[in-house]
Design a protein around this motif. Structure first.
Motif, PDB file in Angstrom:
ATOM      1  N   VAL A  93      87.132  25.017 -12.765  1.00 19.53           N
ATOM      2  CA  VAL A  93      86.163  26.113 -12.957  1.00 19.53           C
ATOM      3  C   VAL A  93      84.925  26.958 -11.259  1.00 19.53           C
ATOM      4  N   VAL A  94      86.163  27.486 -10.415  1.00 19.82           N
ATOM      5  CA  VAL A  94      84.710  28.091  -9.559  1.00 19.82           C
ATOM      6  C   VAL A  94      84.260  28.834  -9.466  1.00 19.82           C
ATOM      7  N   ARG A  95      82.964  28.666  -9.125  1.00 19.75           N
ATOM      8  CA  ARG A  95      82.052  30.301 -10.010  1.00 19.75           C
ATOM      9  C   ARG A  95      80.839  30.237  -8.260  1.00 19.75           C
ATOM     10  N   ASN A  96      81.234  31.626  -8.323  1.00 21.70           N
ATOM     11  CA  ASN A  96      80.791  31.717  -6.988  1.00 21.70           C
ATOM     12  C   ASN A  96      79.376  32.926  -7.456  1.00 21.70           C
ATOM     13  N   GLU A  97      78.616  31.498  -6.839  1.00 27.58           N
ATOM     14  CA  GLU A  97      76.683  32.070  -7.230  1.00 27.58           C
ATOM     15  C   GLU A  97      76.254  33.313  -6.420  1.00 27.58           C
ATOM     16  N   GLU A  98      76.751  33.539  -5.514  1.00 29.39           N
ATOM     17  CA  GLU A  98      76.361  34.531  -4.814  1.00 29.39           C
ATOM     18  C   GLU A  98      76.798  36.073  -5.114  1.00 29.39           C
ATOM     19  N   ILE A  99      77.802  36.167  -5.723  1.00 30.44           N
ATOM     20  CA  ILE A  99      78.063  37.249  -6.827  1.00 30.44           C
ATOM     21  C   ILE A  99      78.379  37.530  -8.349  1.00 30.44           C
ATOM     22  N   ALA A 100      77.381  37.538  -8.706  1.00 32.23           N
ATOM     23  CA  ALA A 100      77.142  37.353  -9.978  1.00 32.23           C
ATOM     24  C   ALA A 100      77.743  36.246 -10.513  1.00 32.23           C
TER      25      ALA A 100
END
Length: 128
Positions: free
Chosen positions: A68-75
């Motif tokens: 699961v890849v999550r983007n910390e910069e966009i919430a």
């Protein structure tokens, strides 16, 4: 569904009991876990039905969420989910699996709901 605030998150009553949801793992399911679970289990259920209709029933399907890849910069937005299906079925033909995955994705309502915003990668192996 109705969600009520609790000390540590939110909860809702379902026919199977209370569902606890919290940003903290200690107090309930995290929202992203429910999102990923919805996509994985919907896909698995659709795949199971397709295999039955094709007369290649699965004796068992396990779904492993490999990534699961999550983007910390966009919430902390979920951007990619890798679902890996582990399938047990004596009559399932390997050469038909690419089409079965394609039809699964086309007919899974949860996959279709996120397909333009989350990359979902589906892979498989046979457990036989």
């Amino acid at each position: 569904m109705k969600f009520e605030m609790t000390e540590n998150g939110f909860e809702t009553e379902t026919s199977f009991g209370t569902l606890q949801i919290s940003a903290n793992d200690e107090f309930g399911f995290r929202p992203y876990q429910l999102l990923v679970s919805s996509i994985a289990v919907c896909s698995g259920g659709v795949m199971r039905k397709i295999l039955e209709r094709k007369r290649m029933p699965a004796d068992h399907i396990a779904i492993e969420v490999k990534e699961v890849v999550r983007n910390e910069e966009i919430a902390n937005r979920v951007e990619k989910i890798h679902l890996h299906f582990i399938i047990d079925g004596k009559m399932i033909e390997d050469e038909k699996m690419a089409k079965i995955i394609e039809v699964t994705e086309k007919n899974c309502s949860m996959f279709q709901s996120v397909k333009d915003s989350i990359q979902v990668v589906s892979t498989y192996e046979f457990s036989q």
